[in-house]
Scaffold this active site. Structure first.
Site, PDB file in Angstrom:
ATOM      1  N   GLU A   1      -4.769   2.337  -4.229  1.00 45.95           N
ATOM      2  CA  GLU A   1      -3.310   2.412  -4.146  1.00 45.95           C
ATOM      3  C   GLU A   1      -2.707   1.134  -3.573  1.00 45.95           C
ATOM      4  O   GLU A   1      -1.570   1.119  -3.116  1.00 45.95           O
ATOM      5  CB  GLU A   1      -2.871   3.625  -3.308  1.00 45.95           C
ATOM      6  CG  GLU A   1      -3.274   3.600  -1.857  1.00 45.95           C
ATOM      7  CD  GLU A   1      -4.638   4.230  -1.586  1.00 45.95           C
ATOM      8  OE1 GLU A   1      -4.861   4.650  -0.446  1.00 45.95           O
ATOM      9  OE2 GLU A   1      -5.469   4.325  -2.528  1.00 45.95           O
TER      10      GLU A   1
ATOM     11  N   ASP B   1       0.859  -1.190   0.000  1.00 48.06           N
ATOM     12  CA  ASP B   1       0.000   0.000   0.000  1.00 48.06           C
ATOM     13  C   ASP B   1       0.893   1.237   0.000  1.00 48.06           C
ATOM     14  O   ASP B   1       1.886   1.308   0.744  1.00 48.06           O
ATOM     15  CB  ASP B   1      -0.903   0.005   1.234  1.00 48.06           C
ATOM     16  CG  ASP B   1      -1.897   1.162   1.210  1.00 48.06           C
ATOM     17  OD1 ASP B   1      -2.932   1.025   0.545  1.00 48.06           O
ATOM     18  OD2 ASP B   1      -1.618   2.193   1.853  1.00 48.06           O
TER      19      ASP B   1
END
Length: 352
Positions: free
Chosen positions: A261, A218
């Site tokens: 993301e 992430d």
């Protein structure tokens, strides 16, 4: 046969034409026998046997297709040379073009039809030269051949249009399939594609004991990056990440955009130690390369959860565990990889 036909379609085409061929030739053979045309009856009966063989042959589809066509060509040649029943034999040659293109396709079919046309011209010549059959009027063979050429051209054009349309359909289908499995921004595989691959790798783990590692990553502070530099810069950052992954993972590995993301990397035939090394390579690569867009630039960092897939756990459980470790990495200060191994070491250090 068509390049785009699969085996089941090809078998259906062969069996369809062999069935029609057998019914037609066997029926005409019986009729010729009743009318005391024994030579014609025998020729038709032999042709019917070839069609039966082509129908029953489940292996060697090309051989069966060739048997259908060349049996048909031989029968047509016989009918042209002998005239068939009262000179009506040559009328049957008009079925050759559609049958040939249906079985052979455009290129090979055109070649076969040219050979067949030359054979028919030779057949009419033999019939006249050796007084086998006298066509009346004399111009009939020429008119039949010209008519056959026109029918062949129309059949060829139809087959060309059909193959061209079929190619467009296949290209569109492949494009849609690609769009359904690729993230359009990063050009990485998407979640759907990755889940299918995970199922395959999990099966190999259970059946052949081939291990694999998951790295769930992430982007740290991605919302802040978007707010500070704008969404165009954020998109540029994700593209930069995708290129970084592709440069630093093995060729047999899969880096995918998991959502937003988040990225999931699958490392086939690998252990956790190798996975930690690859994660470290990714961290170092990001450290040494900034994202630049217009006048703005910044370095990206990742928090990564690393696990070795287990036979006992489901795919969802593996991903959930990797996600928990990812958030442990966030809690420990971000820009790091967390696995149960290094998490255990950190706890020991705190205890000591």
């Amino acid at each position: 046969m068509y390049e785009y036909s699969n085996n089941s379609e090809r078998k259906l085409i062969v069996r369809f034409f062999s069935s029609i061929g057998f019914i037609a030739t066997f029926s005409m053979s019986s009729l010729a026998f009743i009318n005391s045309s024994f030579l014609l009856s025998f020729a038709l009966f032999v042709s019917a046997c070839f069609y039966i063989w082509a129908f029953s042959s489940v292996k060697g589809l090309e051989r069966s297709a060739s048997a259908i066509l060349y049996n048909l060509y031989a029968l047509m040649f016989y009918l042209v040379v002998t005239g068939g029943v009262e000179g009506t034999g040559p009328i049957w040659i008009f079925i050759v073009s559609p049958v040939t293109y249906s079985i052979r396709g455009l290129k090979r079919g055109t070649f076969d039809i040219i050979l067949f046309l030359l054979a028919i011209i030779l057949g009419f010549h033999f019939a006249d030269r050796f007084n086998i059959y006298d066509y009346n009027p004399e111009q009939l063979p020429l008119r039949i051949m010209l008519s056959f050429i026109i029918v062949a051209l129309l059949s060829g054009y139809y087959e060309y249009s059909r193959e061209k349309y079929n190619s467009k359909i296949i290209a569109l289908s492949q494009k849609n399939e690609l769009l359904a499995t690729i993230d359009p921004l990063t050009n990485l595989p998407n979640r759907r594609f990755t889940m299918d691959k995970l199922a395959t790798f999990k099966k190999e783990l259970k059946e052949a004991n081939i291990p694999f590692v998951l790295l769930l990553a992430d982007v740290d502070n991605f919302k802040k990056i978007n707010d500070e530099f704008g969404h165009d810069f954020g998109d540029k950052a994700l593209i930069h990440l995708s290129k970084t992954f592709q440069k630093n993972i093995p060729k047999n590995a899969i880096a995918s955009r998991w959502g937003g993301e988040e990225f999931l990397i699958i490392l086939p035939d690998s252990n956790l130690e190798n996975g930690m090394q690859i994660a470290e390579k990714i961290h170092n690569s990001l450290k040494n390369s900034e994202v630049q867009h217009l006048e703005n630039s910044t370095s990206l960092t990742l928090s990564i959860g690393a696990i070795s897939a287990s036979v006992e756990r489901s795919i969802d459980s593996d991903i959930k565990l990797a996600d928990e470790l990812l958030y442990k990495a966030k809690e420990q200060g971000k820009n790091r990889t967390c696995s149960y191994t290094n998490l255990h070491k950190s706890l020991l250090n705190l205890t000591n």
